[in-house]
Design a protein around this motif. Sequence first.
Motif, mmCIF file in Angstrom:
data_model
loop_
_atom_site.group_PDB
_atom_site.id
_atom_site.type_symbol
_atom_site.label_atom_id
_atom_site.label_comp_id
_atom_site.label_asym_id
_atom_site.label_seq_id
_atom_site.Cartn_x
_atom_site.Cartn_y
_atom_site.Cartn_z
ATOM 1 N N UNK A 1 8.440 10.050 2.620
ATOM 2 C CA UNK A 1 9.698 9.313 2.747
ATOM 3 C C UNK A 1 10.792 10.120 2.065
ATOM 4 N N UNK B 1 10.693 3.214 11.388
ATOM 5 C CA UNK B 1 9.688 3.931 10.599
ATOM 6 C C UNK B 1 9.691 5.391 11.037
ATOM 7 N N UNK C 1 -5.306 8.599 9.714
ATOM 8 C CA UNK C 1 -4.204 7.708 9.352
ATOM 9 C C UNK C 1 -4.735 6.322 9.044
ATOM 10 N N UNK C 2 -4.105 5.671 8.104
ATOM 11 C CA UNK C 2 -4.263 4.237 7.909
ATOM 12 C C UNK C 2 -2.985 3.595 8.423
ATOM 13 N N UNK C 3 -3.129 2.611 9.306
ATOM 14 C CA UNK C 3 -1.972 2.054 10.004
ATOM 15 C C UNK C 3 -1.819 0.567 9.714
ATOM 16 N N UNK C 4 -0.664 0.207 9.206
ATOM 17 C CA UNK C 4 -0.360 -1.203 8.995
ATOM 18 C C UNK C 4 0.099 -1.858 10.284
ATOM 19 N N UNK C 5 -0.092 -3.154 10.370
ATOM 20 C CA UNK C 5 0.287 -3.884 11.585
ATOM 21 C C UNK C 5 1.784 -3.868 11.823
ATOM 22 N N UNK C 6 2.557 -3.553 10.816
ATOM 23 C CA UNK C 6 4.012 -3.622 10.956
ATOM 24 C C UNK C 6 4.620 -2.276 11.288
ATOM 25 N N UNK C 7 3.796 -1.266 11.604
ATOM 26 C CA UNK C 7 4.330 0.009 12.046
ATOM 27 C C UNK C 7 4.234 1.121 11.036
ATOM 28 N N UNK C 8 3.908 0.797 9.798
ATOM 29 C CA UNK C 8 3.805 1.823 8.769
ATOM 30 C C UNK C 8 2.503 2.605 8.870
ATOM 31 N N UNK C 9 2.539 3.859 8.434
ATOM 32 C CA UNK C 9 1.375 4.739 8.560
ATOM 33 C C UNK C 9 1.206 5.572 7.297
ATOM 34 N N UNK C 10 -0.013 5.678 6.812
ATOM 35 C CA UNK C 10 -0.347 6.582 5.718
ATOM 36 C C UNK C 10 -1.054 7.811 6.274
ATOM 37 N N UNK C 11 -0.780 8.955 5.663
ATOM 38 C CA UNK C 11 -1.438 10.209 6.045
ATOM 39 C C UNK C 11 -2.522 10.526 5.019
ATOM 40 N N UNK D 1 0.821 -1.212 0.000
ATOM 41 C CA UNK D 1 0.000 0.000 0.000
ATOM 42 C C UNK D 1 0.851 1.256 0.000
ATOM 43 N N UNK E 1 -0.376 -3.334 17.092
ATOM 44 C CA UNK E 1 -0.342 -3.738 15.690
ATOM 45 C C UNK E 1 0.728 -4.784 15.427
ATOM 46 N N UNK F 1 14.290 -2.073 12.388
ATOM 47 C CA UNK F 1 12.932 -2.044 11.800
ATOM 48 C C UNK F 1 12.393 -0.674 12.173
ATOM 49 N N UNK G 1 -7.220 -1.316 6.645
ATOM 50 C CA UNK G 1 -6.222 -1.136 7.697
ATOM 51 C C UNK G 1 -6.881 -0.488 8.918
ATOM 52 N N UNK G 2 -6.180 -0.528 10.035
ATOM 53 C CA UNK G 2 -6.608 0.214 11.209
ATOM 54 C C UNK G 2 -6.638 1.694 10.850
ATOM 55 N N UNK H 1 2.251 9.140 1.576
ATOM 56 C CA UNK H 1 3.294 8.515 2.369
ATOM 57 C C UNK H 1 4.565 9.336 2.221
#
Lengths: 182, 182
Positions: free
Chosen positions: B82, A80, B52-62, A57, A123, A78, B39-40, B80
Motif C-alpha cells: 500500500x 483496491x 494469495x489470501x483473498x478477502x470477500x471484500x476485494x482485498x488481497x494479501x501476497x 488482517x 467474493x 470501493x 480466507x480464500x 500487503x
Amino acid sequence: MTSTATETRSVVVERELPHPPGKIWRALTQPHLMEEWLMKNDFRPVVGHRFNLRGDWGGVLDCEVLVVEPNKALSYTWNFAHDDAAFNLTSVVTFTLTPTGKGTLLRMEQAGFRPDQPQAFGGAKHGWQKFFENLEQVLARAAGGGVHGGFPGWRVELTNGSGGSGRFGQSSGSRRCRRRSA
Amino acid sequence: MTSTATETRSVVVERELPHPPGKIWRALTQPHLMEEWLMKNDFRPVVGHRFNLRGDWGGVLDCEVLVVEPNKALSYTWNFAHDDAAFNLTSVVTFTLTPTGKGTLLRMEQAGFRPDQPQAFGGAKHGWQKFFENLEQVLARAAGGGVHGGFPGWRVELTNGSGGSGRFGQSSGSRRCRRRSA
C-alpha cells in the motif's frame, strides 16, 4: 463516431429491514457502527472525503464519498490497488433506502467488476451477504436494548431521532458529485 | 562498525486444542479448509510457492511459503502493499504445533509490525482471535460429524490419518528457507 463500452457487473443485495430509514442511515454512516458490521474506518458523511476501510488482517480499501443524501442514498468508491489485474478493483458502492409499510427496503449495489474478475465478484456476493447479516444484528441489538461492549451509549445514538445530520458538520439536503474518471 | 536495528512487534496467539497435530495440520494446509477459517486462497504446502489470501471484500494479501514441516511447523509471508506506509505490511506468519497430553498446543506468531503501524497491529490482534475461533469451529465440526455444506467429503479428509503428506506432492521431512531480504 466511435464509442467504447466496458462491460462490468454489479453485486446487488436488497433486504427489507424492520427499522425506520433514519436508524439504518446512522448504522451506515457512523464510524463506530460501520466498524461493527463492515470494517474499521475513518469515514465521514461528506462528499469528497477520502477514507479507508481496514480489514483485521492488514488489508485496506481506498474509498471516497460520492453521494450523501441523509436517510435516502449513500455512495462511495470501493477501490483496491493491486499489480494483478484480477485483483485490482475500481468499484462504487451505493446504498438506497426506501421506506415501506413495515420498515425500510435497503438496497446495496457494488458496481464495476470486470469480466476478468470472477473471484472478486464471487467474493463480493458472499461478502455482502455477511455484511448484511452483521448489519441486521447491529440493528436488532439496538432495538432490543442489548448491552454492547466497547461502545457505551451507542444504542442511544443509533435510536435517536436526529436523522444523522449535524454530527459531522453535515448540513441537511443532498449532495452529489460525479465519480471522477480514472 | 555500525549496525542498524529495526524494532518490530509480533502478534502471538497460543491455544491448546483437543485434536492431534495431524488433524490441525490438515486444517492449516488444505486450501478448502483454510478457506473455512482463514480466507480464500491458492495455497500449496511447498516451500517457495507464492499464493494469495483473498478477502470477500476485494482485498488481497501476497504470500510465499517459507517453512513446511508436516505436523510441526508452517511459515509464510503475509504481505500487503500500500502507498501509505502505515498500511504497507511486510510480515511473516509462523505456526508451530506441539503435542500435549490432551491434544496440541498451536502457536501462531505474526512478526514484522513496525512501530508506526498501530492500526495494523491492533487489527491483527483482533483478527487472529477470530481466525482461531473459526479454526476451532472447523475442527469441532469435523470431530462431531456435523454436516458442512459446500465441501462434501471434507470431514473424511480432515480426520484421516495420512498426516497430510503426499496430497500436494509434498514429500516427508522438513524444508526450510530463509526469508529473503527486501
